[in-house]
Design a protein around this motif. Structure first.
Motif, PDB file in Angstrom:
ATOM      1  N   LEU A 198       0.815  -1.221   0.000  1.00 40.73           N
ATOM      2  CA  LEU A 198       0.000   0.000   0.000  1.00 40.73           C
ATOM      3  C   LEU A 198       0.847   1.269   0.000  1.00 40.73           C
ATOM      4  O   LEU A 198       0.398   2.318  -0.475  1.00 40.73           O
ATOM      5  CB  LEU A 198      -0.924   0.023   1.225  1.00 40.73           C
ATOM      6  CG  LEU A 198      -2.066  -0.983   1.258  1.00 40.73           C
ATOM      7  CD1 LEU A 198      -2.838  -0.852   2.580  1.00 40.73           C
ATOM      8  CD2 LEU A 198      -3.016  -0.763   0.092  1.00 40.73           C
ATOM      9  N   PHE A 199       2.045   1.180   0.549  1.00 40.39           N
ATOM     10  CA  PHE A 199       2.902   2.351   0.684  1.00 40.39           C
ATOM     11  C   PHE A 199       4.331   1.941   0.338  1.00 40.39           C
ATOM     12  O   PHE A 199       4.937   1.132   1.049  1.00 40.39           O
ATOM     13  CB  PHE A 199       2.822   2.897   2.115  1.00 40.39           C
ATOM     14  CG  PHE A 199       3.295   4.309   2.268  1.00 40.39           C
ATOM     15  CD1 PHE A 199       2.455   5.370   2.002  1.00 40.39           C
ATOM     16  CD2 PHE A 199       4.590   4.577   2.697  1.00 40.39           C
ATOM     17  CE1 PHE A 199       2.882   6.677   2.146  1.00 40.39           C
ATOM     18  CE2 PHE A 199       5.038   5.881   2.849  1.00 40.39           C
ATOM     19  CZ  PHE A 199       4.182   6.934   2.576  1.00 40.39           C
ATOM     20  N   TYR A 221      -0.440  -4.897   9.766  1.00 43.24           N
ATOM     21  CA  TYR A 221      -0.956  -3.561   9.483  1.00 43.24           C
ATOM     22  C   TYR A 221      -2.431  -3.448   9.862  1.00 43.24           C
ATOM     23  O   TYR A 221      -2.856  -2.462  10.469  1.00 43.24           O
ATOM     24  CB  TYR A 221      -0.758  -3.195   8.010  1.00 43.24           C
ATOM     25  CG  TYR A 221      -1.227  -1.797   7.726  1.00 43.24           C
ATOM     26  CD1 TYR A 221      -0.513  -0.699   8.180  1.00 43.24           C
ATOM     27  CD2 TYR A 221      -2.429  -1.576   7.067  1.00 43.24           C
ATOM     28  CE1 TYR A 221      -0.965   0.591   7.979  1.00 43.24           C
ATOM     29  CE2 TYR A 221      -2.886  -0.287   6.853  1.00 43.24           C
ATOM     30  CZ  TYR A 221      -2.141   0.789   7.311  1.00 43.24           C
ATOM     31  OH  TYR A 221      -2.606   2.056   7.105  1.00 43.24           O
ATOM     32  N   GLN A 222      -3.205  -4.463   9.520  1.00 41.02           N
ATOM     33  CA  GLN A 222      -4.632  -4.437   9.839  1.00 41.02           C
ATOM     34  C   GLN A 222      -4.873  -4.431  11.344  1.00 41.02           C
ATOM     35  O   GLN A 222      -5.880  -3.914  11.821  1.00 41.02           O
ATOM     36  CB  GLN A 222      -5.333  -5.625   9.178  1.00 41.02           C
ATOM     37  CG  GLN A 222      -5.445  -5.487   7.666  1.00 41.02           C
ATOM     38  CD  GLN A 222      -6.047  -6.723   7.007  1.00 41.02           C
ATOM     39  OE1 GLN A 222      -5.987  -7.824   7.553  1.00 41.02           O
ATOM     40  NE2 GLN A 222      -6.628  -6.534   5.830  1.00 41.02           N
ATOM     41  N   LYS A 223      -3.943  -5.002  12.089  1.00 44.72           N
ATOM     42  CA  LYS A 223      -4.052  -5.008  13.552  1.00 44.72           C
ATOM     43  C   LYS A 223      -3.873  -3.594  14.121  1.00 44.72           C
ATOM     44  O   LYS A 223      -4.499  -3.226  15.119  1.00 44.72           O
ATOM     45  CB  LYS A 223      -2.977  -5.940  14.130  1.00 44.72           C
ATOM     46  CG  LYS A 223      -3.124  -6.240  15.604  1.00 44.72           C
ATOM     47  CD  LYS A 223      -4.156  -7.312  15.844  1.00 44.72           C
ATOM     48  CE  LYS A 223      -4.162  -7.760  17.287  1.00 44.72           C
ATOM     49  NZ  LYS A 223      -5.193  -8.784  17.554  1.00 44.72           N
ATOM     50  N   LEU A 224      -3.038  -2.809  13.451  1.00 42.08           N
ATOM     51  CA  LEU A 224      -2.711  -1.483  13.956  1.00 42.08           C
ATOM     52  C   LEU A 224      -3.581  -0.379  13.363  1.00 42.08           C
ATOM     53  O   LEU A 224      -3.784   0.657  13.992  1.00 42.08           O
ATOM     54  CB  LEU A 224      -1.236  -1.157  13.646  1.00 42.08           C
ATOM     55  CG  LEU A 224      -0.186  -2.018  14.332  1.00 42.08           C
ATOM     56  CD1 LEU A 224       1.194  -1.672  13.800  1.00 42.08           C
ATOM     57  CD2 LEU A 224      -0.237  -1.823  15.846  1.00 42.08           C
ATOM     58  N   GLU A 268      -3.838   3.989   4.091  1.00 42.20           N
ATOM     59  CA  GLU A 268      -2.756   4.250   3.140  1.00 42.20           C
ATOM     60  C   GLU A 268      -1.522   3.394   3.343  1.00 42.20           C
ATOM     61  O   GLU A 268      -0.561   3.508   2.600  1.00 42.20           O
ATOM     62  CB  GLU A 268      -2.355   5.728   3.225  1.00 42.20           C
ATOM     63  CG  GLU A 268      -3.477   6.665   2.865  1.00 42.20           C
ATOM     64  CD  GLU A 268      -3.107   8.106   3.161  1.00 42.20           C
ATOM     65  OE1 GLU A 268      -3.181   8.926   2.243  1.00 42.20           O
ATOM     66  OE2 GLU A 268      -2.733   8.393   4.320  1.00 42.20           O
ATOM     67  N   GLY A 269      -1.525   2.568   4.381  1.00 40.44           N
ATOM     68  CA  GLY A 269      -0.404   1.647   4.548  1.00 40.44           C
ATOM     69  C   GLY A 269       0.775   2.184   5.325  1.00 40.44           C
ATOM     70  O   GLY A 269       1.851   1.581   5.294  1.00 40.44           O
ATOM     71  N   VAL A 270       0.613   3.291   6.022  1.00 43.20           N
ATOM     72  CA  VAL A 270       1.749   3.834   6.774  1.00 43.20           C
ATOM     73  C   VAL A 270       1.276   4.379   8.118  1.00 43.20           C
ATOM     74  O   VAL A 270       0.215   4.987   8.236  1.00 43.20           O
ATOM     75  CB  VAL A 270       2.476   4.937   5.960  1.00 43.20           C
ATOM     76  CG1 VAL A 270       1.552   6.125   5.690  1.00 43.20           C
ATOM     77  CG2 VAL A 270       3.756   5.372   6.644  1.00 43.20           C
TER      78      VAL A 270
END
Length: 264
Positions: free
Chosen positions: A58-59, A82-85, A92-94
């Motif tokens: 994603l980023f 990432y989905q956990k956070l 956006e992935g960051v």
């Protein structure tokens, strides 16, 4: 560059707590930021970043390099991690871990000779706080002060609803008594939005040093504010109700002050 692929990683578990628990944010003095714009605004607002985490699908690393040239710990994470956070559905992935500021009244500095300050007493809903911060940013006020805060400023929903304006405003917090003392020590006039003993807001002169104070829709401002006001002001209502959303009221009052100041 470090890679973390498991959401059960100890560090990731700590970041989940940072996202979900204000107690953890207070204890560590850090908080989580999600999104490219929000991180960029935090950097612009001189927030110190400790770590950036990104999901490369994603980023990209190129985007990462364009985001900042600071020497920051970088961690590549998996989709699961990432989905956990992530707090938002569309994302956006960051993310970044940043250090909180003290938000002390003593740290406020005013570039303008006659500062314009927006004060909100005891706002509870993160969405309202975020909307107030967006209004303050749009009007380029000199400071936002939260009196008797009931919600952690670094709550992820405050950051989200403010679209990063948490980082673009000069913000302080304190109790009502110390804020009033601070305003009086700076010869800043206090205009309280209230129903009692009020005059129409557009009848007042906001060109001098001014603090506009708004309370909650449910209870309004506390007696201490009303007793120390230079003047209580009211927005005339033409419908059946006698109040409006706090961020809407703040916007009307602040932009009247800006109109009087010729938007300078």
């Amino acid at each position: 560059m470090k890679t973390i692929s498991s959401s059960q990683n100890t560090y990731i578990k700590e970041l989940v707590q940072l996202k979900d628990k204000s107690r953890k944010r207070r204890k560590t003095g850090t908080f989580l930021i999600e999104g490219k714009r929000e991180i960029s605004l935090a950097i612009k607002g001189n927030y110190e970043l400790e770590t950036i985490l990104f999901y490369p699908e994603l980023f990209s690393e190129k985007q990462l390099n364009n985001l900042t040239n600071q020497q920051i710990n970088i961690i590549k994470i998996s989709k699961e991690t990432y989905q956990k956070l992530a707090y938002r559905d569309t994302t956006e992935g960051v993310l970044a871990v940043a250090k909180s500021k003290t938000n002390s009244l003593n740290n406020l500095t005013f570039k303008n000779k006659n500062p314009l300050i927006l004060i909100a007493e005891a706002p509870e809903k993160p969405g309202n706080i975020g909307a107030i911060l967006r209004t303050a940013d749009a009007a380029n006020v000199d400071a936002v002060i939260i009196a008797n805060p009931k919600t952690d400023l670094y709550n992820p929903n405050v950051i989200r609803s403010s679209i990063g304006c948490l980082f673009t405003n000069q913000i302080a917090t304190g109790n009502t008594t110390e804020i009033i003392a601070f305003l009086k020590s700076k010869n800043i006039k206090i205009y309280c939005a209230a129903l009692q003993a009020s005059v129409n807001y557009h009848s007042q002169d906001f060109k001098n040093s001014t603090a506009i104070v708004v309370g909650t829709e449910a209870t309004g401002l506390s007696k201490e504010w009303l007793e120390n006001a230079t003047q209580n002001i009211i927005i005339p209502m033409q419908g059946e109700i006698d109040s409006m959303n706090v961020s809407v009221a703040a916007g009307i009052l602040i932009f009247e002050a800006k109109r009087q100041r010729n938007f300078k």
